[in-house]
Motif scaffolding. Structure first.
Motif, short mmCIF file in Angstrom:
data_model
loop_
_atom_site.label_atom_id
_atom_site.label_comp_id
_atom_site.label_asym_id
_atom_site.label_seq_id
_atom_site.Cartn_x
_atom_site.Cartn_y
_atom_site.Cartn_z
N LEU A 231 29.39 4.81 55.37
CA LEU A 231 28.19 4.55 56.15
C LEU A 231 28.45 4.93 57.60
O LEU A 231 29.58 4.82 58.09
CB LEU A 231 27.81 3.07 56.07
CG LEU A 231 27.73 2.45 54.68
CD1 LEU A 231 27.60 0.93 54.78
CD2 LEU A 231 26.56 3.03 53.90
N ALA A 232 27.40 5.33 58.30
CA ALA A 232 27.55 5.66 59.72
C ALA A 232 26.21 5.52 60.42
O ALA A 232 25.15 5.66 59.78
CB ALA A 232 28.08 7.08 59.90
N PRO A 233 26.22 5.22 61.73
CA PRO A 233 24.97 5.21 62.49
C PRO A 233 24.24 6.53 62.33
O PRO A 233 24.86 7.60 62.29
CB PRO A 233 25.43 4.99 63.94
CG PRO A 233 26.76 4.30 63.80
CD PRO A 233 27.38 4.88 62.57
N THR A 234 22.93 6.48 62.20
CA THR A 234 22.14 7.68 61.90
C THR A 234 22.35 8.78 62.92
O THR A 234 22.45 9.96 62.58
CB THR A 234 20.64 7.32 61.81
OG1 THR A 234 20.47 6.31 60.80
CG2 THR A 234 19.82 8.53 61.44
N ALA A 235 22.43 8.41 64.19
CA ALA A 235 22.65 9.42 65.23
C ALA A 235 24.09 9.96 65.14
O ALA A 235 25.04 9.20 65.05
CB ALA A 235 22.42 8.81 66.61
N GLY A 236 24.23 11.26 65.12
CA GLY A 236 25.55 11.86 65.14
C GLY A 236 26.27 11.84 63.81
O GLY A 236 27.48 11.67 63.75
N THR A 237 25.54 12.04 62.68
CA THR A 237 26.18 12.01 61.37
C THR A 237 26.18 13.37 60.70
O THR A 237 26.17 13.47 59.48
CB THR A 237 25.47 10.98 60.46
OG1 THR A 237 24.07 11.26 60.43
CG2 THR A 237 25.70 9.57 60.95
N ALA A 238 26.20 14.43 61.47
CA ALA A 238 26.16 15.78 60.90
C ALA A 238 27.56 16.24 60.53
O ALA A 238 28.08 17.24 61.05
CB ALA A 238 25.52 16.74 61.90
#
Length: 370
Positions: A348-355
């Protein structure tokens, strides 16, 4: 003179009886499970009895992957290293660190990879386990820290190996076509006994059929993920545990649920006995975890079996440098009839910056099956 076991069980039983009385004679199972596992000084994870180990002769109750072989932590460290770079962070957080074996493996493997972690924070409520962790991690005391709870804000890579399964669950029982919440009451003789109450609670999926059926729901594990989403500003989380996606978890044939106890490397299905002396656990509904994460603003970066995840992280390459015993233990991590298939990994990761794509899910990602 009371035995060591009696000195734990008797006062914990008294505490549970007191809680039942205060609750009007019926205690929901999740509250009972919290007392049995975490009551200060008495609960299973709050007392000083041995827990982790490869053999029962040492007094342990079960073994986790880091105790089987350091290859587990070394492979996981490769994923951690990639995640630290991808998220621009330099700190690792581990929940429920057990003996400290995984922390030691990750810290040393990251250093060998040329990417030493600046700070490694362990969040653990058990004082006795903290002392064991301090002894295990003595050589890295300058970078290892402990916390009782999450800070208001955090950054870094979060690890949780067999943490979600130890979070208290609510029990639901369908009897005669009517759903009940299963709790704990006392008999006239003062013994603990199951007691059901009709409830509006339901499993997240309708369970086909009219047969009697017992299962679990996981509000505390899902609340933990929502809290993590609220606090993790930048970074990623990797949670490893045994469990299923929702359609498998609430399959009509899984009529007895997944609740299980562990003691002396044996399992049983009676959490009401031997209070404080055995682990109580339930499998994880990974669909529920994923949905809670997404609702709270986290993105699911991947979901797969532990075996596939570790192989993607280079486990076989690491095994070439290991001895025969380590390679034998490595098989337990990946074989389908051992831990390889029952255990899953979700990222899981914060939506911003998950590319970015974590290496652990480069092949065999099962996110579409959640």
């Amino acid at each position: 003179m009371a035995t060591e076991h009696e000195s734990l069980t008797s006062p914990l039983l008294a505490r549970v009886r007191e809680a039942i009385a205060q609750a009007g004679g019926w205690l929901p199972f999740d509250r009972f499970m919290a007392l049995a596992l975490y009551e200060p000084g008495l609960g299973y994870y709050a007392n000083a009895t041995p827990k982790f180990g490869a053999l029962p002769q040492g007094g342990s109750d079960f073994v986790t992957a880091p105790e089987l072989t350091p290859l587990f932590g070394q492979a996981l460290a490769r994923q951690v290293a990639q995640a630290l770079v991808a998220t621009g962070t330099d700190e690792v957080w581990e929940f429920g660190a057990g003996t400290g074996a995984l922390a030691l493996q990750v810290i040393e493997a990251l250093a060998e990879l040329g990417q030493p972690v600046r700070r490694y924070t362990i969040v653990d409520l058990s004082g006795s386990l903290r002392e064991r962790q301090r002894a295990t991690l003595g050589a890295h005391a300058q970078r290892v820290h402990w916390a009782d709870a999450l800070p208001p804000q955090m950054q870094g890579v979060v690890l949780g190996n067999e943490v979600l399964d130890a979070m208290p669950v609510q029990l639901l029982a369908r009897r005669g076509g009517v759903w009940h919440e299963r709790g704990v009451a006392m008999t006239e003789a003062g013994a603990l006994a199951w007691a059901d109450r009709a409830t509006a609670l339901r499993p997240p999926l309708e369970v086909d059929g009219e047969h009697d059926y017992v299962t679990e729901i996981h509000p505390q594990a899902e609340a933990f993920v929502r809290t993590l989403a609220d606090r993790l500003l930048r970074g990623a989380a990797f949670l490893l545990d045994y469990g299923f996606p929702e359609a498998e978890y609430y399959h009509p044939q899984r009529a007895m649920g997944t609740l299980i106890c562990h003691r002396a490397h044996r399992s049983d299905s009676d959490p009401l006995s031997d209070l404080g002396l055995k682990d109580i656990t339930a499998h994880v509904n990974f669909t529920g975890i994923a949905l809670a994460a997404q609702d709270a603003g986290l993105e699911v970066l991947g979901y797969t079996s532990q075996g596939r995840f570790l192989l993607n992280c280079g486990l076989l390459e690491l095994a070439q440098r290991a001895d025969a015993r380590q390679n034998a233990m490595m098989q337990k991590l990946v074989n389908e009839h051992e831990m390889g298939e029952l255990f899953k990994v979700i990222a899981l990761a914060p939506t911003a910056g998950t590319a970015w794509v974590p290496i652990g899910f480069a092949a065999g990602d099962r996110t579409h099956r959640l």
